[in-house]
Design a protein around this motif. Structure first.
Motif, PDB file in Angstrom:
ATOM      1  N   ASP A   7       0.812  -1.241  -0.037  1.00 58.83           N
ATOM      2  CA  ASP A   7       0.041   0.091   0.018  1.00 58.83           C
ATOM      3  C   ASP A   7       0.893   1.193  -0.011  1.00 58.83           C
ATOM      4  O   ASP A   7       0.302   2.456   0.300  1.00 58.83           O
ATOM      5  CB  ASP A   7      -1.004   0.024   1.204  1.00 58.83           C
ATOM      6  CG  ASP A   7      -1.841  -1.039   1.162  1.00 58.83           C
ATOM      7  OD1 ASP A   7      -2.417  -1.355  -0.049  1.00 58.83           O
ATOM      8  OD2 ASP A   7      -2.397  -1.446   2.249  1.00 58.83           O
ATOM      9  N   ASP A   8       2.131   1.246  -0.011  1.00 59.42           N
ATOM     10  CA  ASP A   8       3.156   2.254  -0.310  1.00 59.42           C
ATOM     11  C   ASP A   8       2.787   3.143  -1.510  1.00 59.42           C
ATOM     12  O   ASP A   8       1.973   2.569  -2.465  1.00 59.42           O
ATOM     13  CB  ASP A   8       4.364   1.995   0.013  1.00 59.42           C
ATOM     14  CG  ASP A   8       4.865   1.542   1.204  1.00 59.42           C
ATOM     15  OD1 ASP A   8       4.218   1.699   2.288  1.00 59.42           O
ATOM     16  OD2 ASP A   8       6.000   0.882   1.335  1.00 59.42           O
ATOM     17  N   ILE A   9       2.854   4.622  -1.220  1.00 55.72           N
ATOM     18  CA  ILE A   9       2.739   5.282  -2.347  1.00 55.72           C
ATOM     19  C   ILE A   9       3.905   5.791  -2.883  1.00 55.72           C
ATOM     20  O   ILE A   9       5.028   5.593  -2.529  1.00 55.72           O
ATOM     21  CB  ILE A   9       2.242   6.883  -1.437  1.00 55.72           C
ATOM     22  CG1 ILE A   9       0.895   6.495  -0.853  1.00 55.72           C
ATOM     23  CG2 ILE A   9       2.041   7.960  -2.663  1.00 55.72           C
ATOM     24  CD1 ILE A   9       0.187   7.660  -0.175  1.00 55.72           C
ATOM     25  N   ILE A  10       3.869   6.089  -4.477  1.00 60.88           N
ATOM     26  CA  ILE A  10       4.896   6.469  -5.220  1.00 60.88           C
ATOM     27  C   ILE A  10       4.832   7.966  -5.402  1.00 60.88           C
ATOM     28  O   ILE A  10       3.913   8.246  -5.853  1.00 60.88           O
ATOM     29  CB  ILE A  10       4.830   5.719  -6.634  1.00 60.88           C
ATOM     30  CG1 ILE A  10       4.788   4.181  -6.256  1.00 60.88           C
ATOM     31  CG2 ILE A  10       6.143   5.965  -7.444  1.00 60.88           C
ATOM     32  CD1 ILE A  10       5.732   3.678  -5.490  1.00 60.88           C
ATOM     33  N   VAL A  11       5.888   8.643  -5.072  1.00 66.01           N
ATOM     34  CA  VAL A  11       5.974  10.031  -5.148  1.00 66.01           C
ATOM     35  C   VAL A  11       7.364  10.270  -6.394  1.00 66.01           C
ATOM     36  O   VAL A  11       8.344   9.711  -6.339  1.00 66.01           O
ATOM     37  CB  VAL A  11       6.249  10.716  -3.717  1.00 66.01           C
ATOM     38  CG1 VAL A  11       6.530  12.252  -4.041  1.00 66.01           C
ATOM     39  CG2 VAL A  11       5.162  10.525  -2.878  1.00 66.01           C
ATOM     40  N   ARG A  12       6.938  11.285  -7.113  1.00 66.64           N
ATOM     41  CA  ARG A  12       8.076  11.791  -8.028  1.00 66.64           C
ATOM     42  C   ARG A  12       8.419  13.166  -7.279  1.00 66.64           C
ATOM     43  O   ARG A  12       7.749  14.072  -7.423  1.00 66.64           O
ATOM     44  CB  ARG A  12       7.636  11.992  -9.395  1.00 66.64           C
ATOM     45  CG  ARG A  12       8.840  12.397 -10.536  1.00 66.64           C
ATOM     46  CD  ARG A  12       8.294  12.429 -11.793  1.00 66.64           C
ATOM     47  NE  ARG A  12       9.303  12.788 -12.727  1.00 66.64           N
ATOM     48  CZ  ARG A  12       9.009  12.818 -13.994  1.00 66.64           C
ATOM     49  NH1 ARG A  12       8.255  12.554 -14.646  1.00 66.64           N
ATOM     50  NH2 ARG A  12      10.267  13.133 -14.903  1.00 66.64           N
ATOM     51  N   PRO A  13       9.507  13.110  -6.834  1.00 69.59           N
ATOM     52  CA  PRO A  13      10.163  14.507  -6.379  1.00 69.59           C
ATOM     53  C   PRO A  13      10.156  15.528  -7.506  1.00 69.59           C
ATOM     54  O   PRO A  13      10.618  15.237  -8.647  1.00 69.59           O
ATOM     55  CB  PRO A  13      11.568  14.009  -6.008  1.00 69.59           C
ATOM     56  CG  PRO A  13      11.672  12.725  -5.568  1.00 69.59           C
ATOM     57  CD  PRO A  13      10.797  11.885  -6.697  1.00 69.59           C
ATOM     58  N   THR A  14      10.048  16.790  -7.184  1.00 71.51           N
ATOM     59  CA  THR A  14      10.113  17.834  -8.010  1.00 71.51           C
ATOM     60  C   THR A  14      11.128  18.914  -7.448  1.00 71.51           C
ATOM     61  O   THR A  14      11.678  19.800  -8.385  1.00 71.51           O
ATOM     62  CB  THR A  14       8.745  18.453  -8.153  1.00 71.51           C
ATOM     63  OG1 THR A  14       8.231  18.960  -6.818  1.00 71.51           O
ATOM     64  CG2 THR A  14       7.557  17.463  -8.592  1.00 71.51           C
ATOM     65  N   VAL A  50       5.209  15.130  -6.446  1.00 77.80           N
ATOM     66  CA  VAL A  50       3.878  14.783  -6.765  1.00 77.80           C
ATOM     67  C   VAL A  50       3.442  13.549  -6.631  1.00 77.80           C
ATOM     68  O   VAL A  50       4.407  12.545  -6.928  1.00 77.80           O
ATOM     69  CB  VAL A  50       3.464  15.287  -8.084  1.00 77.80           C
ATOM     70  CG1 VAL A  50       3.501  16.910  -8.168  1.00 77.80           C
ATOM     71  CG2 VAL A  50       4.413  14.672  -8.987  1.00 77.80           C
ATOM     72  N   VAL A  51       2.142  13.386  -6.259  1.00 76.22           N
ATOM     73  CA  VAL A  51       1.862  11.681  -6.225  1.00 76.22           C
ATOM     74  C   VAL A  51       1.715  11.096  -7.456  1.00 76.22           C
ATOM     75  O   VAL A  51       1.025  11.787  -8.454  1.00 76.22           O
ATOM     76  CB  VAL A  51       0.581  11.606  -5.405  1.00 76.22           C
ATOM     77  CG1 VAL A  51       0.193  10.113  -5.337  1.00 76.22           C
ATOM     78  CG2 VAL A  51       0.908  11.871  -3.787  1.00 76.22           C
ATOM     79  N   GLU A  94      14.610   8.833  -8.623  1.00 78.52           N
ATOM     80  CA  GLU A  94      13.523   9.511  -9.659  1.00 78.52           C
ATOM     81  C   GLU A  94      12.007   9.105  -9.179  1.00 78.52           C
ATOM     82  O   GLU A  94      11.245  10.104  -9.348  1.00 78.52           O
ATOM     83  CB  GLU A  94      13.853   8.438 -10.955  1.00 78.52           C
ATOM     84  CG  GLU A  94      13.024   9.032 -12.173  1.00 78.52           C
ATOM     85  CD  GLU A  94      13.331   8.246 -13.576  1.00 78.52           C
ATOM     86  OE1 GLU A  94      12.721   8.569 -14.373  1.00 78.52           O
ATOM     87  OE2 GLU A  94      14.238   7.321 -13.312  1.00 78.52           O
ATOM     88  N   TYR A  95      11.910   8.180  -8.409  1.00 75.17           N
ATOM     89  CA  TYR A  95      10.637   7.804  -7.737  1.00 75.17           C
ATOM     90  C   TYR A  95      11.011   7.492  -6.320  1.00 75.17           C
ATOM     91  O   TYR A  95      11.773   6.643  -6.238  1.00 75.17           O
ATOM     92  CB  TYR A  95       9.775   6.553  -8.714  1.00 75.17           C
ATOM     93  CG  TYR A  95       9.692   6.923 -10.015  1.00 75.17           C
ATOM     94  CD1 TYR A  95       8.611   7.808 -10.371  1.00 75.17           C
ATOM     95  CD2 TYR A  95      10.459   6.348 -11.050  1.00 75.17           C
ATOM     96  CE1 TYR A  95       8.522   8.090 -11.714  1.00 75.17           C
ATOM     97  CE2 TYR A  95      10.151   6.726 -12.306  1.00 75.17           C
ATOM     98  CZ  TYR A  95       9.353   7.602 -12.672  1.00 75.17           C
ATOM     99  OH  TYR A  95       9.082   7.636 -13.919  1.00 75.17           O
TER     100      TYR A  95
END
Length: 316
Positions: A7-14, A50-51, A94-95
């Motif tokens: 259930d972990d979330i994937i975030v792309r750093p900006t 961003v998610v 990257e993610y």
């Protein structure tokens, strides 16, 4: 590889912000056995993104979030555990795969360069919150030693949280001190009036100079006062314990923050929009990062700054 089975979330750093702790690893300034133990490791613990994917549906794809680097690995009522870019990989990825409780939703339209260093802001908020628990009720005058980023951030939030307390800033650079326009007064540490007394103090200097700062605080603080130490030093710092005992002082340290501090920080962003304007003053170089060479450029630029937070515009 990032697995998608949980259930972990994937975030792309900006937007990522460089901290002095990152520089100590980048420049190899920590002791050799520490570097051997921790490297290789992705750096950076201050950042937003961003998610991309949330299996629970609590966050929508594209929502902007601040990432919390402090990651508990066991249940403990009082103590937090692993820390990104210190105990395991930070946000220069990257993610980022991250737990849901390690994300806080950002207000819409917030300045992203400022939001990028919310982590260090939350450390100041954490220290001020602990001060509120520890310090006695006489809070007529509080002093902050340090005219750098940490002192500036701590001063902004202290004044927002305790508007009726006189706030004095003590530093070494008159140009930097002139930026503390919201404070009640500023002083050079080389010319502190003999009759200047404070009820409580925050030390935001760090390094070798923290010895002088802490001992000046001990000299000018009233009996039964509280001293919050936030400045990091790699080596032991001698302090005048005789006067600590004689005055009955309380000293506590803060260098980390938890989820509640991040939530409180974001609420203060909303309640006091002028805070964002003040924080924009310490946004320094902004470096677009598309390659390892760009990463090096960002860190090298940060090394030569006099003040301000270097922001990496990540994966633009």
């Amino acid at each position: 590889n990032i697995g998608l089975q949980d259930d972990d979330i994937i975030v792309r750093p900006t937007h990522l912000s460089i901290c002095n702790a990152d520089q100590r690893y980048y420049q190899g300034l920590r002791e050799e056995h520490v570097l051997r133990q921790k490297l290789p490791m992705a750096l950076i613990h201050e950042g937003i993104g961003v998610v991309l994917r949330d299996p629970s549906g609590e966050f929508e794809p594209g929502e902007e979030v601040v990432m919390i680097p402090n990651t508990p690995v066991e249940e403990d009522e009082f103590i937090a555990s692993k820390f990104r870019a210190s105990g395991f990989n930070g946000f220069m990825q990257e993610y980022v795969k991250i737990r849901k409780d390690r994300l806080v939703r950002l207000p819409q339209g917030i300045n992203k360069e400022v939001a990028a260093f919310t982590e260090i802001v939350s450390v100041s908020v954490h220290a001020i919150s602990r001060f509120d628990r520890f310090a006695h009720g006489r809070r007529n005058v509080v002093g902050i030693w340090g005219d750098g980023n940490l002192g500036y951030i701590t001063a902004i939030f202290f004044k927002a949280m305790f508007p009726n307390t006189k706030l004095y800033i003590l530093g070494v650079d008159q140009e930097k001190l002139s930026g503390f326009s919201f404070a009640d007064d500023t002083f050079s540490v080389s010319d502190i009036p003999d009759d200047l007394y404070i009820d409580h103090a925050f030390e935001c200097v760090g390094g070798a100079a923290s010895q002088q700062a802490i001992n000046q605080i001990i000299d000018h603080i009233q009996p039964e006062g509280t001293i919050s130490i936030l400045g990091v030093s790699e080596y032991p710092v001698p302090i005048n314990t005789r006067m600590v005992l004689e005055k009955g002082l309380r000293i506590f340290g803060s260098s980390r923050s938890g989820r509640e501090d991040f939530l409180k920080t974001v609420e203060l962003y909303k309640e006091h929009p002028e805070i964002i304007g003040y924080l924009r003053n310490i946004v320094g170089a902004q470096v677009e990062v598309r390659s390892i060479e760009d990463m090096n450029k960002a860190f090298e630029t940060d090394i030569h700054k006099s003040m301000g937070k270097t922001i990496m515009l990540w994966n633009k």
